[in-house]
Enzyme design. Structure first.
Site, PDB file in Angstrom:
ATOM      1  N   TRP A  22      -3.540  -7.311   2.912  1.00 14.06           N
ATOM      2  CA  TRP A  22      -3.047  -6.629   4.061  1.00 14.06           C
ATOM      3  C   TRP A  22      -2.085  -7.510   5.342  1.00 14.06           C
ATOM      4  O   TRP A  22      -2.571  -8.496   5.723  1.00 14.06           O
ATOM      5  CB  TRP A  22      -3.600  -5.700   4.457  1.00 14.06           C
ATOM      6  CG  TRP A  22      -3.110  -4.409   5.262  1.00 14.06           C
ATOM      7  CD1 TRP A  22      -2.322  -3.004   5.382  1.00 14.06           C
ATOM      8  CD2 TRP A  22      -2.731  -4.071   6.335  1.00 14.06           C
ATOM      9  NE1 TRP A  22      -1.806  -2.302   5.950  1.00 14.06           N
ATOM     10  CE2 TRP A  22      -1.996  -3.143   7.574  1.00 14.06           C
ATOM     11  CE3 TRP A  22      -3.585  -4.686   7.538  1.00 14.06           C
ATOM     12  CZ2 TRP A  22      -1.987  -2.811   8.496  1.00 14.06           C
ATOM     13  CZ3 TRP A  22      -3.357  -4.752   8.883  1.00 14.06           C
ATOM     14  CH2 TRP A  22      -2.773  -4.085   9.765  1.00 14.06           C
ATOM     15  N   ARG A  46      -0.278   8.877  13.797  1.00 14.60           N
ATOM     16  CA  ARG A  46       0.867   7.653  12.836  1.00 14.60           C
ATOM     17  C   ARG A  46       1.145   8.821  11.381  1.00 14.60           C
ATOM     18  O   ARG A  46       0.965   9.549  11.215  1.00 14.60           O
ATOM     19  CB  ARG A  46       0.103   6.084  12.187  1.00 14.60           C
ATOM     20  CG  ARG A  46      -0.862   6.937  11.315  1.00 14.60           C
ATOM     21  CD  ARG A  46      -1.284   5.273  10.547  1.00 14.60           C
ATOM     22  NE  ARG A  46      -3.187   5.646  10.936  1.00 14.60           N
ATOM     23  CZ  ARG A  46      -4.014   5.109  11.034  1.00 14.60           C
ATOM     24  NH1 ARG A  46      -4.111   4.908  12.166  1.00 14.60           N
ATOM     25  NH2 ARG A  46      -5.082   5.172  10.398  1.00 14.60           N
ATOM     26  N   GLU A  67      -4.605  10.602   7.887  1.00 20.19           N
ATOM     27  CA  GLU A  67      -3.856   9.693   7.432  1.00 20.19           C
ATOM     28  C   GLU A  67      -2.822  10.575   6.061  1.00 20.19           C
ATOM     29  O   GLU A  67      -2.810  10.862   5.488  1.00 20.19           O
ATOM     30  CB  GLU A  67      -3.830   8.566   6.761  1.00 20.19           C
ATOM     31  CG  GLU A  67      -5.015   7.770   7.219  1.00 20.19           C
ATOM     32  CD  GLU A  67      -5.517   6.039   7.009  1.00 20.19           C
ATOM     33  OE1 GLU A  67      -5.154   5.380   7.787  1.00 20.19           O
ATOM     34  OE2 GLU A  67      -6.038   5.896   6.354  1.00 20.19           O
ATOM     35  N   ASN A 103       0.662  -1.206   0.071  1.00 24.44           N
ATOM     36  CA  ASN A 103      -0.200  -0.035  -0.013  1.00 24.44           C
ATOM     37  C   ASN A 103       1.042   0.595   0.340  1.00 24.44           C
ATOM     38  O   ASN A 103       1.754   1.412  -1.256  1.00 24.44           O
ATOM     39  CB  ASN A 103      -0.838   0.092   1.153  1.00 24.44           C
ATOM     40  CG  ASN A 103      -0.959  -0.355   2.244  1.00 24.44           C
ATOM     41  OD1 ASN A 103      -0.317  -1.696   2.823  1.00 24.44           O
ATOM     42  ND2 ASN A 103      -1.035   0.847   3.589  1.00 24.44           N
ATOM     43  N   ASP A 104       1.168   1.687   0.884  1.00 29.79           N
ATOM     44  CA  ASP A 104       1.342   3.667   0.754  1.00 29.79           C
ATOM     45  C   ASP A 104       2.967   3.902   0.334  1.00 29.79           C
ATOM     46  O   ASP A 104       3.740   2.887   0.629  1.00 29.79           O
ATOM     47  CB  ASP A 104       1.301   4.645   2.368  1.00 29.79           C
ATOM     48  CG  ASP A 104      -0.677   4.230   2.913  1.00 29.79           C
ATOM     49  OD1 ASP A 104      -0.786   4.076   2.132  1.00 29.79           O
ATOM     50  OD2 ASP A 104       0.104   4.387   3.863  1.00 29.79           O
ATOM     51  N   TRP A 137      -8.676   1.095  -0.024  1.00 25.60           N
ATOM     52  CA  TRP A 137      -8.703   0.534   0.368  1.00 25.60           C
ATOM     53  C   TRP A 137     -10.215   0.115   0.434  1.00 25.60           C
ATOM     54  O   TRP A 137     -10.285  -1.350   1.578  1.00 25.60           O
ATOM     55  CB  TRP A 137      -8.541   0.957   1.917  1.00 25.60           C
ATOM     56  CG  TRP A 137      -8.194   1.543   2.793  1.00 25.60           C
ATOM     57  CD1 TRP A 137      -6.809   2.540   2.756  1.00 25.60           C
ATOM     58  CD2 TRP A 137      -6.236   0.377   2.878  1.00 25.60           C
ATOM     59  NE1 TRP A 137      -5.595   2.656   3.202  1.00 25.60           N
ATOM     60  CE2 TRP A 137      -5.331   1.198   3.216  1.00 25.60           C
ATOM     61  CE3 TRP A 137      -6.457  -1.115   3.113  1.00 25.60           C
ATOM     62  CZ2 TRP A 137      -4.004   0.514   3.897  1.00 25.60           C
ATOM     63  CZ3 TRP A 137      -4.982  -1.620   3.717  1.00 25.60           C
ATOM     64  CH2 TRP A 137      -3.975  -0.901   3.764  1.00 25.60           C
ATOM     65  N   SER A 195       3.351   3.708   8.039  1.00 27.46           N
ATOM     66  CA  SER A 195       4.108   4.614   6.625  1.00 27.46           C
ATOM     67  C   SER A 195       4.842   5.481   7.433  1.00 27.46           C
ATOM     68  O   SER A 195       5.179   6.241   8.466  1.00 27.46           O
ATOM     69  CB  SER A 195       2.875   5.190   6.522  1.00 27.46           C
ATOM     70  OG  SER A 195       2.611   4.233   4.704  1.00 27.46           O
TER      71      SER A 195
HETATM   72  C1  FRU Z   1      -2.978   4.656   4.549  1.00 27.34           C
HETATM   73  C2  FRU Z   1      -1.987   3.796   6.226  1.00 27.34           C
HETATM   74  C3  FRU Z   1      -1.784   4.290   6.572  1.00 27.34           C
HETATM   75  C4  FRU Z   1      -0.811   3.588   7.671  1.00 27.34           C
HETATM   76  C5  FRU Z   1      -0.638   2.410   6.541  1.00 27.34           C
HETATM   77  C6  FRU Z   1      -1.176   0.463   6.896  1.00 27.34           C
HETATM   78  O1  FRU Z   1      -3.614   3.844   3.848  1.00 27.34           O
HETATM   79  O2  FRU Z   1      -3.621   3.433   6.648  1.00 27.34           O
HETATM   80  O3  FRU Z   1      -2.003   5.302   7.996  1.00 27.34           O
HETATM   81  O4  FRU Z   1       0.642   3.993   8.415  1.00 27.34           O
HETATM   82  O5  FRU Z   1      -1.976   2.340   5.663  1.00 27.34           O
HETATM   83  O6  FRU Z   1      -0.632  -0.086   6.216  1.00 27.34           O
END
Ligand code: FRU
Length: 478
Positions: free
Chosen positions: A52, A152, A204, A27-28, A297, A85
């Site tokens: 995930w 975060r 986020e 992901n990110d 997501w 992240s």
């Molecule tokens: C955003 C997120 C962040 C987190 C990460 C977890 O997509 O939810 O806030 O750090 O992905 O994988």
């Protein structure tokens, strides 16, 4: 029951110039930094499965932002948690002391997300002087959790007012700013209430940076956001049809916090499509270039690409400008790294053309209304329609959509992106379209109207139709 059912058909969806992991989940984008002629991309990665799971930081480098070399996983979960992240900073003058003057360290600042069932989030550090192997800092966490549920995604940037490092992180429905001289001791300096103006939700992956405009320097604050599910779908327009969006604010940074001086009438969205989330910029790069996670997501865990060995992809890198439009200040984007490919463009005919590749680019001159339509022998159709006020992307008949309920919802299948114009809407505008197997990216209206959408055709599109007042040039993507 398996939470993530296996898709049935194996089709080659691996994009050619969009980043994907060698295998399994991403992901990110994280820790993006430009160093010694190379772009470093770290990313949220679960290397063991195509969904995930406990997050690691994957790592890759590129010289052209199109082709990436995979490097070993940079950060593994530890007893403080898995690695959510965050960002990297090239600590040029070794303020952290993690390197030396000859070998300045690359310092990663990230969230440690506890795996003990409590989901506590702290911020931690790791450093590297060969820019490949990282050592975690023994003093972690450097910003302990203050009793905040969601806390975060720290993004470090240079604070020109206080002449120190600052970071912005997501704290529930707000973002918070911290400052430090050595990247180890951090002091909170301020916060910005994301919902005070714009959409409200759990924040986020914030990013905050200065950007030059024709009227001097301004600051942009980007926040990805989870919107409360109950508020979604009332008007079914781009502002409320999704649970995950990325919005931005234009204003100033006073050294302690960000101020939204623009106070736009409508929330400013970073992208109008369904598949561009958690986008952040490269550090140590003069130009403002960002990459987002080209998924959503709501359905990413079900996307039918994993039989091909991967799940998740990044957007292309986009260079940003901040432009004064008829509606106020707006970000305008252009794809980075495509010059060589674009130079081999040739014109398409009006009407129907044969398509030979599953990955290609189009440079389109928009002189009025019209459409670009892709078709295949399975009867699937992907349509991009340009009207005077909207870019409409319709993926409802474009390919597989039965792998997940959300993917097939009307608001997700058809994007109605409101067009924005730098000058008069009467004149011609430029649009660039990139189709790379399972990802469609559109930058219309000289980059002011972006739409990014995943699409999973069962067969290659063999025909492309150029209709109406559009003139298109085609180039191959390899
Ligand atoms: C955003 C997120 C962040 C987190 C990460 C977890 O997509 O939810 O806030 O750090 O992905 O994988």
């Amino acid at each position: 029951m398996n939470k993530f059912p296996e898709p049935k058909e194996k089709i080659d969806y691996r994009p050619v110039i969009h980043f994907t992991a060698p295998q399994n989940w991403i992901n990110d984008p994280n820790g993006m930094v430009y160093l010694d002629g190379k772009y470093h991309l770290f990313y949220q990665h679960y290397p063991k499965a195509p969904h995930w799971g406990p997050m690691h930081w994957g790592h890759a480098v590129s010289e052209d932002l199109l082709h990436w070399q995979h490097l070993p996983i940079a950060l593994y979960p530890d007893e403080l948690g898995c690695i959510f992240s965050g960002s990297c900073v090239y600590d040029k003058y070794n303020a952290s002391g993690f390197g030396s003057e000859e070998k300045p360290p690359l310092v990663a600042v990230f969230t440690l997300h506890s795996m003990d069932g409590r989901h506590t989030e702290h911020q931690g550090l790791a450093y590297s002087t060969d820019y490949e192997h990282f050592e975690k800092y023994y003093g972690n966490p450097v910003i302990p959790n203050p009793g905040q549920k969601d806390f975060r995604d720290p993004k470090v940037f240079w604070n020109p007012v206080k002449k120190c490092y600052s970071l912005v992180l997501a704290a529930g429905e707000n973002v918070e700013f911290y400052a430090s001289h050595d990247l180890k001791k951090w002091k909170k300096t301020g916060e910005f209430k994301a919902g005070s103006h714009g959409l409200r939700g759990t924040c986020e992956c914030p990013d905050c940076f200065p950007i030059q405009t024709e009227e001097g320097e301004k600051w942009v604050l980007i926040i990805s956001m989870i919107l409360p599910a109950g508020d979604i779908g009332i008007q079914n327009d781009v502002y409320d049809r999704m649970t995950h969006i990325t919005q931005y604010y234009v204003g100033e940074f006073d050294g302690d916090t960000f101020h939204d001086t623009e106070e736009a009438d409508k929330p400013l969205l970073l992208d109008f499509g369904t598949d561009n989330y958690a986008a952040v910029t490269f550090q140590n790069l003069e130009e403002k270039v960002l990459i987002g996670w080209a998924d959503n997501w709501d359905y990413a865990n079900f996307a039918p690409s994993d039989l091909d060995g991967f799940r998740g992809k990044m957007t292309l890198a986009r260079k940003m400008k901040l432009i004064r439009t008829l509606e106020g200040w707006r970000l305008a984007y252009s794809f980075e790294g495509l010059e060589r490919l674009r130079s081999a463009s040739y014109p398409l005919m009006q009407g129907e053309n044969r398509l030979r590749a599953r990955s290609f680019g189009l440079k389109v001159k928009v002189e009025g209304s019209g459409s670009v339509v892709l078709k295949n022998q399975a009867g699937e159709v992907l349509a991009v329609k340009v009207t005077g006020s909207e870019i409409i992307v319709d993926r409802s008949q474009a390919g597989q959509s039965d792998f997940n309920r959300e993917f097939a919802l009307p608001g997700y299948e058809r994007t109605h992106a409101p067009r924005s114009f730098a000058k008069s809407p009467e004149g011609a505008t430029e649009m660039e379209i990139i189709m790379d197997k399972c990802i469609l990216e559109i930058l219309a209206d000289d980059g002011l109207t972006p739409v990014t959408t995943s699409v999973y055709p069962r067969r290659s599109y063999e025909k492309i139709c150029i209709l109406g007042d559009l003139k298109a040039e085609y180039y191959a993507v390899e």
